[in-house]
Design a protein around this motif. Structure first.
Motif, mmCIF file in Angstrom:
data_model
loop_
_atom_site.group_PDB
_atom_site.id
_atom_site.type_symbol
_atom_site.label_atom_id
_atom_site.label_comp_id
_atom_site.label_asym_id
_atom_site.label_seq_id
_atom_site.Cartn_x
_atom_site.Cartn_y
_atom_site.Cartn_z
ATOM 1 N N GLU A 22 34.942 34.954 42.105
ATOM 2 C CA GLU A 22 35.008 33.887 43.106
ATOM 3 C C GLU A 22 36.469 33.448 43.321
ATOM 4 O O GLU A 22 36.914 33.242 44.449
ATOM 5 N N ASN A 23 37.206 33.307 42.214
ATOM 6 C CA ASN A 23 38.606 32.928 42.309
ATOM 7 C C ASN A 23 39.425 33.980 43.056
ATOM 8 O O ASN A 23 40.307 33.672 43.865
ATOM 9 N N ARG A 25 38.218 36.069 45.211
ATOM 10 C CA ARG A 25 37.838 36.021 46.632
ATOM 11 C C ARG A 25 38.561 34.861 47.329
ATOM 12 O O ARG A 25 39.073 35.002 48.435
ATOM 13 N N THR A 26 38.602 33.723 46.643
ATOM 14 C CA THR A 26 39.283 32.557 47.225
ATOM 15 C C THR A 26 40.775 32.838 47.413
ATOM 16 O O THR A 26 41.375 32.505 48.449
ATOM 17 N N GLU A 29 41.249 35.182 50.258
ATOM 18 C CA GLU A 29 41.086 34.509 51.545
ATOM 19 C C GLU A 29 42.312 33.638 51.853
ATOM 20 O O GLU A 29 42.784 33.568 52.999
ATOM 21 N N ALA A 30 42.836 32.993 50.810
ATOM 22 C CA ALA A 30 44.038 32.163 51.015
ATOM 23 C C ALA A 30 45.227 33.039 51.404
ATOM 24 O O ALA A 30 46.042 32.670 52.271
#
Length: 410
Positions: A22-23, A25-26, A29-30
């Motif tokens: 999740e991190n 992916r975040t 995305e950032a």
């Protein structure tokens, strides 16, 4: 009954992996968002740069258009200024001739005055005057011959006095006519000068309204010239600024190519080629007899003529008071302002690495970065009344760092 769930090591590991995923992916995305933002900012900067360049081109075209509109009017003004200077010389020559005749007439009258009583007595009492004292025949004949020669001389002097008085009357009439013509020419000159000055001011205002990007590039060239210790150094520094800008454009084009930004690379290389070619068409030899001098007046020092500092590296003109200075080529103003001992000086970039230098201008009518055309007004000479040293205009043509004879191009 079931008791509370107990976290197993496998469960903790699964949650940790999920959090990491999740991190990641975040973070991805950032990162994508930042890249997208940076791309948008880059595109905005490129767009702003292109818009600035397009505006600069419009500014240059407008300035060139306004400059071109002044050429015919400035040519007429220069002809009027030359006619005024010629007429002023003619009036001065007439005054000189008049003074010479007055002095000669005064001398003639002074030489004739002592003889007038004798002439008057001869005219009234010829026999008594000649026979007052008895003389031998040979002495009497000699006396008559002397009197005859004296009479001839008096007649010649009388004719000279008459002719000189007649010439003085002609000079008075011609001077009155020429002074009337001078009054008309001066009025015409001032009217034309006002019109040309208004047009030159409009072109200058168009240049001053140019965008900041253009002013920044222009400022680099101007600063380089102001830091120079000599005219040759100034030209060298200006060319170094241009070479650096050209190299920067080439590097930018290569970076755009590596990033596969083909259009940007082509546009950058086009700017580099335009910078290398220069802002004008260069210089071409003028037709024999063409009125291409930047000012009316006479040449006081020609190219190569011996001077105190060696052979002259340019041409020096002695123009009339407040004479209009015209651009000797089409191009861009690299420098305009005071420079060392040259006074008010302008460096005009003609393109193809040719530059004209004009020094000694009184009032400058152009600004650095301004696009002007050949024959447009660039300034005025200082006022001159004859009481002080006459202002002169020094004109030099340089090809890179070398001075060349400007005469074939003026």
């Amino acid at each position: 009954m079931h008791g509370p769930a107990v976290a197993t090591p496998e469960g903790h590991e699964t949650q940790s992996i999920r959090r990491q995923i999740e991190n990641a992916r975040t973070a991805r995305e950032a990162l994508l968002a930042r890249e997208k933002q940076q791309g948008a900012e880059m595109q905005a900067r490129i767009k702003a740069q292109h818009e600035a360049e397009a505006q600069a081109q419009r500014d240059a075209a407008r300035a060139t258009e306004l400059s071109a509109a002044t050429v015919d009017a400035t040519a007429r003004l220069q002809r009027t200024e030359q006619d005024t200077a010629d007429l002023d010389s003619r009036i001065a020559a007439l005054h000189t001739e008049q003074d010479t005749l007055h002095r000669a007439l005064t001398q003639d009258v002074a030489a004739l005055t002592p003889l007038l009583p004798v002439v008057e007595r001869l005219s009234l009492y010829p026999a008594d005057t000649l026979l007052a004292v008895p003389l031998p025949a040979d002495r009497a004949v000699t006396g008559l011959l002397v009197m005859r020669g004296l009479t001839t001389r008096i007649a010649q002097q009388a004719r000279q006095i008459h002719d000189r008085r007649a010439r003085l009357a002609q000079l008075d009439a011609e001077l009155a006519q020429q002074k009337g013509r001078m009054t008309q020419l001066l009025a015409q000159q001032e009217s034309q000068r006002d019109s040309v000055n208004r047009s030159a001011h409009a072109a200058l205002e168009a240049q001053r309204q140019s965008n900041a990007a253009v002013r920044s590039a222009t400022q680099q060239v101007e600063d380089a010239a102001r830091k120079a210790s000599s005219l040759q150094d100034a030209i060298g520094r200006i060319e170094e600024v241009e070479r650096t800008a050209q190299a920067n454009l080439e590097r930018a084009a290569q970076e755009a190519e590596r990033a596969h930004r083909t259009q940007e690379a082509e546009a950058t290389r086009a700017r580099a080629r335009a910078l290398a070619a220069g802002p004008g068409p260069g210089v071409n030899a003028t037709r024999p007899g063409s009125a291409g001098a930047p000012v009316p007046g006479s040449i006081v020092t020609g190219w190569g003529q011996s001077t105190e500092s060696g052979p002259a590296s340019g041409v020096t003109y002695a123009p009339p008071s407040r004479a209009t200075v015209r651009a000797p080529c089409s191009g861009r103003v690299d420098f305009a302002g005071p420079f060392r001992s040259y006074g008010q000086m302008m460096i005009l970039n003609c393109g193809q690495h040719y530059r004209f230098v004009l020094a000694g201008i009184g009032d400058m009518a152009v600004a650095p970065g301004q696009q002007i055309v050949k024959g447009a007004p660039v300034g005025q000479m200082p006022a001159w009344s004859g009481a002080q040293a006459r202002p002169t205009l020094f004109v030099q043509l340089r090809r890179g760092g070398t001075a060349v004879n400007p005469a074939p191009y003026l």
